[in-house]
Design an enzyme around this catalytic site. Structure first.
Site, PDB file in Angstrom:
ATOM      1  N   HIS A  37       0.845  -1.202   0.000  1.00 47.26           N
ATOM      2  CA  HIS A  37       0.000   0.000   0.000  1.00 47.26           C
ATOM      3  C   HIS A  37       0.883   1.256   0.000  1.00 47.26           C
ATOM      4  O   HIS A  37       0.611   2.222  -0.716  1.00 47.26           O
ATOM      5  CB  HIS A  37      -0.882   0.046   1.249  1.00 47.26           C
ATOM      6  CG  HIS A  37      -1.856  -1.087   1.377  1.00 47.26           C
ATOM      7  ND1 HIS A  37      -1.753  -2.043   2.354  1.00 47.26           N
ATOM      8  CD2 HIS A  37      -2.972  -1.390   0.666  1.00 47.26           C
ATOM      9  CE1 HIS A  37      -2.765  -2.906   2.244  1.00 47.26           C
ATOM     10  NE2 HIS A  37      -3.512  -2.529   1.224  1.00 47.26           N
ATOM     11  N   GLN A  61     -18.196  -6.059  -1.963  1.00 46.95           N
ATOM     12  CA  GLN A  61     -17.272  -6.835  -2.795  1.00 46.95           C
ATOM     13  C   GLN A  61     -16.881  -8.171  -2.161  1.00 46.95           C
ATOM     14  O   GLN A  61     -16.072  -8.909  -2.712  1.00 46.95           O
ATOM     15  CB  GLN A  61     -16.028  -6.020  -3.132  1.00 46.95           C
ATOM     16  CG  GLN A  61     -15.068  -5.786  -1.984  1.00 46.95           C
ATOM     17  CD  GLN A  61     -13.962  -4.821  -2.355  1.00 46.95           C
ATOM     18  OE1 GLN A  61     -14.212  -3.637  -2.584  1.00 46.95           O
ATOM     19  NE2 GLN A  61     -12.742  -5.320  -2.458  1.00 46.95           N
ATOM     20  N   SER A 186      -2.710  -8.059   3.014  1.00 52.67           N
ATOM     21  CA  SER A 186      -3.298  -7.999   4.359  1.00 52.67           C
ATOM     22  C   SER A 186      -3.730  -9.398   4.785  1.00 52.67           C
ATOM     23  O   SER A 186      -3.761  -9.721   5.965  1.00 52.67           O
ATOM     24  CB  SER A 186      -4.507  -7.062   4.366  1.00 52.67           C
ATOM     25  OG  SER A 186      -4.164  -5.816   3.803  1.00 52.67           O
ATOM     26  N   ARG A 187      -4.084 -10.246   3.820  1.00 53.11           N
ATOM     27  CA  ARG A 187      -4.581 -11.588   4.140  1.00 53.11           C
ATOM     28  C   ARG A 187      -3.474 -12.549   4.562  1.00 53.11           C
ATOM     29  O   ARG A 187      -3.780 -13.638   5.047  1.00 53.11           O
ATOM     30  CB  ARG A 187      -5.334 -12.163   2.937  1.00 53.11           C
ATOM     31  CG  ARG A 187      -6.679 -11.490   2.710  1.00 53.11           C
ATOM     32  CD  ARG A 187      -7.509 -12.223   1.662  1.00 53.11           C
ATOM     33  NE  ARG A 187      -8.889 -11.784   1.674  1.00 53.11           N
ATOM     34  CZ  ARG A 187      -9.406 -10.872   0.849  1.00 53.11           C
ATOM     35  NH1 ARG A 187      -8.652 -10.291  -0.066  1.00 53.11           N
ATOM     36  NH2 ARG A 187     -10.676 -10.530   0.939  1.00 53.11           N
TER      37      ARG A 187
HETATM   38  P1  AMP Z   1      -6.427  -3.712  -0.585  1.00 55.53           P
HETATM   39  O1  AMP Z   1      -6.281  -2.974   0.713  1.00 55.53           O
HETATM   40  O2  AMP Z   1      -5.995  -5.146  -0.494  1.00 55.53           O
HETATM   41  O3  AMP Z   1      -7.781  -3.516  -1.213  1.00 55.53           O
HETATM   42  O4  AMP Z   1      -5.383  -3.048  -1.594  1.00 55.53           O
HETATM   43  C1  AMP Z   1      -5.413  -1.681  -1.867  1.00 55.53           C
HETATM   44  C2  AMP Z   1      -4.494  -1.397  -3.025  1.00 55.53           C
HETATM   45  O5  AMP Z   1      -3.163  -1.798  -2.703  1.00 55.53           O
HETATM   46  C3  AMP Z   1      -4.879  -2.152  -4.299  1.00 55.53           C
HETATM   47  O6  AMP Z   1      -4.674  -1.314  -5.433  1.00 55.53           O
HETATM   48  C4  AMP Z   1      -3.917  -3.311  -4.300  1.00 55.53           C
HETATM   49  O7  AMP Z   1      -3.645  -3.825  -5.580  1.00 55.53           O
HETATM   50  C5  AMP Z   1      -2.680  -2.653  -3.716  1.00 55.53           C
HETATM   51  N1  AMP Z   1      -1.778  -3.678  -3.158  1.00 55.53           N
HETATM   52  C6  AMP Z   1      -2.086  -4.625  -2.245  1.00 55.53           C
HETATM   53  N2  AMP Z   1      -1.015  -5.433  -2.035  1.00 55.53           N
HETATM   54  C7  AMP Z   1      -0.031  -5.000  -2.851  1.00 55.53           C
HETATM   55  C8  AMP Z   1       1.313  -5.421  -3.114  1.00 55.53           C
HETATM   56  N3  AMP Z   1       1.861  -6.458  -2.504  1.00 55.53           N
HETATM   57  N4  AMP Z   1       2.033  -4.727  -4.026  1.00 55.53           N
HETATM   58  C9  AMP Z   1       1.484  -3.667  -4.678  1.00 55.53           C
HETATM   59  N5  AMP Z   1       0.236  -3.223  -4.481  1.00 55.53           N
HETATM   60  C10 AMP Z   1      -0.529  -3.878  -3.576  1.00 55.53           C
END
Ligand code: AMP
Length: 288
Positions: A37, A61, A186-187
């Site tokens: 992030h 979602q 996060s998972r």
């Molecule tokens: P999320 O909180 O999982 O919905 O992710 C929010 C944003 O962070 C989304 O655009 C994801 O693709 C990006 N993101 C999550 N994990 C990664 C990672 N390891 N590398 C790059 N971007 C990430």
């Protein structure tokens, strides 16, 4: 750093930034922030005047029976991280603020959502596009940053903006990984020690598939079989949703590989559903 919890506060802040001639870079997230992030925040800071991050675990979602109720949260930790990374404002709405009683409007990208995660998570992308469009209307960004970790999500949002004439530039960002190659997520917190170790096979299998293609294997089935064998060897693997080789733009399955493709995997280790991918650009120089 400002913390906004209502749509009206967020909208008037964005309006005032635009009035002062400032550009806004936006990073939508579900919180429990990690270096992936923060890499998007860093890119946004380089390219725009003010960075806005949203933290919203979007219920629409999550398909029924998925991990909505146990999705990890750490609002205080997230706010500290964003503050020390120079973010201007964070938007943290409640579910009621985003979906008040009587809510009934959804946006859907129809084709790009049919394959990959869309096949296994019915309704997921409809929830994603709806919330992202709502967030765009609230934050009014000039540019928005998405990780290629969620490659299909990036393509779907890009398509939505093109199709609906949304004046936001979508900026894709590289996948950030742990030292052993596991894509940050996060998972990953759901993984036991053994599952965490086994899960690194996903990235290694994808790298093996990429190497095979770059060394001229053109039969997608052969590449997928090799990858599947590697992944199935791991004891804590629970289920593979897909191992796919798809066109980089349409995300449709490819059987004979004669153009740029995406190798994408979704698999469960224990109860954690993990996804990862790599672009394979055919005529780029390759260092084996
Ligand atoms: P999320 O909180 O999982 O919905 O992710 C929010 C944003 O962070 C989304 O655009 C994801 O693709 C990006 N993101 C999550 N994990 C990664 C990672 N390891 N590398 C790059 N971007 C990430």
């Amino acid at each position: 750093m400002k913390v906004f919890r209502t749509i009206s506060e967020m909208q008037s802040y964005s309006k005032s930034l635009h009035k002062d001639g400032k550009t806004i870079g936006f990073v939508p997230t579900m919180g429990y922030l990690h270096k992936g992030h923060l890499s998007l925040v860093k890119k946004a800071k380089e390219q725009t005047d003010a960075v806005v991050v949203s933290i919203f675990v979007n219920p629409t979602q999550f398909e029924p029976g998925s991990d909505l109720n146990r999705y990890p949260r750490d609002e205080k930790g997230d706010i500290d991280k964003l503050e020390s990374n120079g973010v201007s404002a964070v938007f943290i709405p409640t579910v009621k603020e985003m979906y008040p009683e009587g809510y009934q409007t959804y946006v859907e990208v129809t084709e790009l959502t049919k394959n990959l995660c869309g096949r296994f998570r019915p309704g997921h992308f409809k929830g994603v596009t709806t919330v992202v469009l709502k967030l765009f209307n609230i934050v009014q960004p000039d540019k928005a940053y998405f990780g290629k970790k969620d490659y299909q999500q990036f393509r779907v949002i890009e398509r939505m903006c093109r199709d609906l004439n949304i004046n936001v530039q979508i900026v894709p960002c590289p996948i950030v990984r742990e030292k052993d190659g596991l894509a940050m997520s996060s998972r990953n917190i759901y993984l036991s020690k053994e599952e965490r170790k086994d899960a690194t096979i996903i990235h290694r299998a994808i790298e093996k598939g990429k190497k095979m293609i770059l060394e001229n294997e053109r039969d997608a089935k052969k590449v997928i079989e090799t990858m599947e064998k590697m992944i199935r060897e791991k004891k804590t693997l629970k289920k593979i949703d897909y191992i796919s080789i798809v066109d980089l733009h349409t995300l449709k399955d490819v059987s004979f590989i004669d153009s740029d493709v995406l190798i994408a995997v979704a698999a469960y280790f224990g109860s954690a559903r993990l996804i990862d991918n790599a672009e394979v650009i055919l005529n780029a120089d390759y260092d084996a």
